[in-house]
Design an enzyme around this catalytic site. Structure first.
Site, PDB file in Angstrom:
ATOM      1  N   TYR A  27      -1.314  17.377  14.816  1.00 18.09           N
ATOM      2  CA  TYR A  27      -2.250  17.444  13.686  1.00 18.09           C
ATOM      3  C   TYR A  27      -2.972  18.787  13.636  1.00 18.09           C
ATOM      4  CZ  TYR A  27      -1.406  12.654  12.349  1.00 18.09           C
ATOM      5  OH  TYR A  27      -0.813  11.531  11.900  1.00 18.09           O
ATOM      6  N   GLU A  68      11.035  -4.237  34.918  1.00 23.30           N
ATOM      7  CA  GLU A  68      11.215  -3.753  33.536  1.00 23.30           C
ATOM      8  C   GLU A  68      10.317  -4.450  32.526  1.00 23.30           C
ATOM      9  OE1 GLU A  68      15.219  -4.008  31.963  1.00 23.30           O
ATOM     10  OE2 GLU A  68      14.559  -3.471  29.950  1.00 23.30           O
ATOM     11  N   ASP A 116      16.628  -6.147  33.451  1.00 20.45           N
ATOM     12  CA  ASP A 116      17.603  -7.011  32.792  1.00 20.45           C
ATOM     13  C   ASP A 116      18.992  -6.567  33.188  1.00 20.45           C
ATOM     14  OD1 ASP A 116      15.699  -8.503  31.467  1.00 20.45           O
ATOM     15  OD2 ASP A 116      15.786  -7.299  29.613  1.00 20.45           O
TER      16      ASP A 116
END
Ligand SMILES: Nc1ncnc2c1ncn2[C@@H]1O[C@H](COP(=O)(O)OP(=O)(O)OP(=O)(O)O)[C@@H](O)[C@H]1O
Ligand SMILES: [Mg+2]
Lengths: 643, 365
Positions: free
Chosen positions: B97, B196, B248
């Site tokens: 910005y 995770e 996973d």
């Protein structure tokens, strides 16, 4: 004994009335349906006006009005400021088919056959039963004659129904009023398009079109100059048919074959005449009136075998590139095209008939990108609106691979697609039309070839225009880089390090690495000055204020080595060159050439020249060429390929 | 206590000097940096991590785009220098910005400015933190028998025990985990377990796995942030704790492990700061799908493509990975950590993890 067959047949043999002839051929003559008939009627009238005005050096003011009181019937009024027609000729011209002044003349004109306007009168009579009315005035201080006439279709002669004299304000001119069966709603657009097209190729004409509801359209005159007068020439031996040759021998005053050949034909000097006589094994002293058919045949054959100089081509009156460009610009204003390029070929000859080709391409703007390009075809300044597919210009355009020039075309043949209008104009002493309706030019190889060459030249201009644009965009980016970004980088880095800002000149030449040529064209109005007249000069003519075209060319050397080269700026043939700086090496009709002195890196020179005799906007882009420098170093000019 | 930034400023100035010097000798200015692509990733034997190779790209001011990039670089280094001088820091988003006001040098999008910040790290061999730039992503969570000492905003040091002084959501890792900001004071655990998903992390916390198995639980939150990876690395190196990664069972999770253990392609220039070469993959492995008869989903086209690309990824060439990936491709299936709940909520802490840990020699059976 049975009747001799010939006698039987003889009973059926009789003169065919023009009415019957017309009925059978009306599609060929352009009266096939009520829509078409409206356009043809307007066209025949307007073509005649332009011819007549040209012959008598009058700037034409054409007025076309259509009234539509009754469903399916229109009253067509066509009026001009032309020379007028003498009283006795009016019945022949308007009431007799195959009567005209151009059939026998070898000269560029719109009319050729002597059918045109009388066919309109006949069509009107056959469809509405109403008479035609002709008003004509031939001299300022004389009254005008009003003639109402019909055609006796059995005799092919006019029947004058009424004759009168009236006062008419015009100095001279002709007005024709004819009622015809026509479809106005459908035909209107064609009439409008036709008149607009006419105005493009006849920039010297002013045309007003008044619709039944009173709406008036004005197609303005964009050139005050009359087209150069078309000179009548004698037939060229390569162009005459055997029949015409025999007919000419009957009418000649010459009593010897040699003088007949020399006086009645063009391009026949002593030597050629001797050669022709020798080839045909005919005596030079033969009286042409006594020659046999076989002898004429031998002569006709000899014409083809002997080398005969091409006919003079200065009898043609092309429109000229500047005027084509100007009127295209004027008429395509709403499209705001990106650019317009034109090309014209030197005059050439087919079968002894001189002809010349001019073409133009309007490119870009709001034209549709995926529709086939619009073709505008013209012959002797007459728009051809029908039978586009049969026209030699269409086949010439179709045989060029336009894909190379930024247009789309499946398999590189056919009419290309893209945001463009293609204009073709062929002028000739005899346009070889495919039929009497004069809508398409027959595919004569010589003409097709010339049209192709002209379009190729135009296409190259389009191509170089597009290339230049791409290169300029790239270089513009570099300009942004060197003028805005690089100084900022230098400033920022020196600020951070608290050091002085370094000079960027050399880095800039390294980044640009080109010779940059940019031009600017301005127009300046000159005040109207009266032409200085001497005692002996009785011209009271006042010159109107004109425009001076001022062209400035800036050459900057952004290469790191000094550069020295020659620069050519193309100029329109009809322009007059004024001040030129620096001193040019050479000025011709077509270009100005400079031998530029060494330009050091980061240096620039300004070149300036003035053109007079052009209208504002006629010359709106410089066509620049360079010599004795690697063309890839230069942005803004192409390699000079010779004249 | 305040860090010495002279080195960083020197390196930043060297960028400005390079450009300035090029200009003074009339060269078109350019900067060189290693190309940041998968094909330019090499294993560094000495550091034991994956780093950029020798392929260099050149950022030259010869083209317009290149010149704009260089101007932005000048603005960014100047901005960083100013921040260092003023002892301020900003997020990458804030810098984006701020760059709106850089006139010609403003960016078109934040990824562009983020990417240039990474380029600067690569060019200067500094880290984003050296530049006082931080991501806006919040740090991951930690629970375990560990005391950290943080330097707070008011410049005081505060000790936090990651079990007693925190709630159920644990201790939140700050963006700066360098020694001047954070240090470890007393650790009593046997290993680090990086998890995770949030669901599994919460399960382990609720089941008290950190106490029952003397472990430090770290939530990775998907692809782990730099600070999380740096935090794990420091735990591993300073406290000699083994690191186990529990994810996973799909190709994307293997990449998460890859970035923890080997280094990520995007940040290969600082792999030696971020990667923990000793980290081990605990599961869920494709073999686990079979051994534990886990509920599965079918591999999607993208999964299969990602698995195949891992077979050619230089980082996954060990026989363990080759076998497991091939097995998974044969099975055509994938599974999740939480699929273990099939056998009850305590199954993961009572059965699965102890079995896996024993298998890996972490605890005795
Ligand atoms: N508006 C006019 N003003 C003066 N003369 C005219 C005008 N209209 C026609 N003429 C004369 O009448 C003649 C006959 O015209 P017409 O249109 O019938 O034949 P054309 O123009 O010679 O050939 P085409 O059949 O090809 O049109 C012309 O050749 C011209 O001499
Ligand atoms: Mg006519």
């Amino acid at each position: 004994m049975t009747e001799v067959i010939a006698h039987k047949l003889a009973k059926k043999q009789k003169e065919i009335s023009v009415a019957e002839f017309f009925e059978r051929n009306k599609h060929i003559l352009g009266f096939g349906n009520p829509t078409r008939a409206l356009l043809t009627s307007v066209k025949e009238g307007v073509d005649n006006i332009l011819d007549a005005c040209e012959e008598s050096s009058i700037l034409p003011e054409v007025y076309v009005e259509i009234r539509n009181h009754e469903e399916g019937e229109c009253k067509v009024i066509i009026e001009d400021n032309g020379p007028g027609i003498v009283k006795n000729q009016i019945p022949h011209i308007f009431g007799r088919l195959l009567y005209g002044s151009r059939f026998h003349a070898v000269r560029q004109s719109r009319g050729q056959q002597g059918i045109g306007i009388s066919a309109v009168v006949l069509y009107g009579q056959l469809t509405t039963g109403k008479h035609a009315k002709v008003i004509s005035k031939i001299q300022e201080d004389r009254p005008a004659t009003v003639t109402e006439l019909a055609i006796d279709t059995n005799k092919n002669r006019a029947e004058v129904v009424n004759r009168d004299i009236i006062h008419w304000d015009k100095p001279s001119g002709t007005r024709l009023e004819i009622s015809i069966v026509a479809d106005y709603t459908r035909g209107k657009r064609f009439v409008y398009d036709y008149l607009q097209s006419v105005s493009i190729v006849n920039p010297h004409a002013q045309i007003t079109f008044k619709e039944p509801d009173g709406t008036e359209h004005l197609f303005e005159r964009t050139s005050e100059m009359l087209p150069s007068k078309c000179i009548e020439i004698k037939p060229h031996p390569h162009g005459v048919e055997l029949g015409t040759l025999i007919k000419m021998s009957k009418n000649t005053k010459s009593r010897k074959l040699s003088s007949f050949l020399k006086s009645e034909f063009s391009s026949m000097g002593d030597r050629t005449t001797n050669a022709v006589c020798e080839k045909s094994q005919l005596s030079k002293d033969l009286n042409p009136k006594d020659m046999s058919r076989e002898q004429f045949l031998a002569l006709h054959k000899a014409f083809k075998k002997v080398k005969i100089m091409a006919p003079n081509t200065d009898c043609l009156s092309p429109i000229g590139e500047t005027l084509i460009k100007r009127s295209l610009k004027h008429e395509t204003q709403e499209i705001s095209p990106e650019f317009i390029v034109t090309a014209s070929r030197p005059a050439s000859v087919y079968s002894g008939n001189p002809f010349q080709t001019e073409v133009g391409i309007v490119y870009g703007g709001s034209l549709s990108k995926d529709k086939p390009v619009k073709l505008m075809r013209f012959a002797n300044r007459v728009p051809l609106l029908y039978q586009q597919g049969d026209c030699v210009s269409t086949s010439a355009i179709s045989s060029i691979d336009w894909r190379r020039y930024g247009l789309e075309q499946s398999s590189g043949r056919g009419i290309p697609s893209g945001p463009a209008i293609f204009l073709t104009h062929v002028s000739s002493t005899l346009i070889p039309f495919t039929s009497e309706s004069k809508e398409a030019i027959a595919d004569i190889p010589e003409i097709e070839n010339e049209i192709k060459l002209a379009f190729r030249e135009c296409a190259r201009k389009v191509q170089s225009h597009i290339n230049k644009k791409v290169r300029r965009v790239k270089t513009r980016e570099k300009f942004e880089l060197i003028t805005k970004i690089l100084p900022e980088i230098a400033k920022k880095s020196s600020n951070m390090l608290d050091k002085p800002v370094p000079s960027l000149d050399k880095v800039i030449t390294k980044i640009m690495d080109v010779v940059w040529i940019e031009d600017l064209i301005e127009y300046e109005k000159t005040s109207p000055e009266p032409v200085q007249s001497t005692l002996f000069d009785d011209s009271t003519e006042k010159r109107e204020g004109g425009w001076i075209t001022k062209s400035t060319i800036m050459v900057v050397n952004y290469k790191n080595k000094p550069q020295k080269f020659k620069l050519y700026a193309l100029i329109p043939e009809d322009a007059v060159v004024g001040t030129v700086t620096p001193k040019p090496m050479k000025i011709t009709n077509n270009f100005i050439k400079w031998n530029l002195d060494t330009i050091s890196p980061a240096d620039k020179i300004d070149i300036f020249f003035e053109l007079a005799g052009l209208d504002k906007g006629d010359f709106d882009e410089n066509d620049l060429y360079i010599e004795s420098i690697n063309a890839s170093y230069v942005i803004g000019a192409d390699k000079w390929e010779g004249e | 206590m305040t860090r010495d930034y002279t080195k960083v400023i020197g390196r930043i100035d060297s960028i400005a000097s390079k450009v300035y010097d090029d200009l003074t000798v009339s060269e078109i200015p350019y900067l060189q940096l290693p190309s940041r692509t998968k094909s330019n990733i090499q294993f560094d034997q000495k550091l034991n991590v994956w780093k950029y190779g020798k392929n260099m790209t050149e950022r030259s001011a010869k083209s317009l785009d290149g010149a704009y990039m260089m101007l932005r670089t000048m603005y960014m280094v100047d901005f960083i220098k100013d921040m260092i001088k003023a002892n301020k820091s900003s997020t990458l988003r804030e810098m984006y910005y701020i760059s709106e006001g850089w006139d010609l040098a403003k960016f078109n999008s934040q990824p562009e400015s983020d990417s240039l910040a990474e380029d600067l790290e690569v060019i200067t061999s500094c880290m984003r933190e050296d530049f006082k730039l931080r991501p806006e992503e919040d740090g991951a969570r930690v629970i375990g028998n560990l005391t950290v000492e943080e330097v707070t905003r008011n410049k005081t040091k505060k000790k936090i025990h990651c079990q007693d002084d925190v709630g159920d959501s644990g201790y939140s890792i700050p963006y700066n985990v360098e020694p001047e900001k954070l240090s470890f004071k007393g650790v009593d655990a046997d290993f680090v377990l990086a998890v995770e998903t949030g669901g599994m992390f919460d399960r382990l916390v609720e089941n008290g796995f950190d106490t029952s198995n003397r472990s430090i639980l770290v939530h990775l939150k998907g692809q782990p942030a730099r600070s999380t990876r740096r935090f794990i690395k420091r735990l591993h190196e300073e406290n000699k704790l083994p690191v186990l990664v529990f994810t996973d069972c799909d190709p994307w999770s293997y990449r998460i492990f890859g970035s923890v253990a080997y280094g990520a392609i995007k940040t290969a220039h600082i792999s030696e700061y971020l990667a923990t070469p000793g980290a081990q993959f605990l599961g869920v492995t494709p073999s686990d799908i079979e051994n534990y008869k886990l509920p599965t989903d079918k591999l999607t086209k993208e999964d299969i493509h990602a698995l195949k690309s891992e077979l050619t990824d230089p980082r996954f060439q060990e026989s363990f990975w080759k076998q497991e990936i091939k097995l998974q491709l044969n099975l055509g299936k994938k599974s999740e950590q939480q699929a273990l709940a099939k056998y009850g909520l305590d199954y993961v802490t009572d059965t699965y993890l102890p079995e896996k840990l024993a298998e890996m020699g972490m605890i005795k059976k």
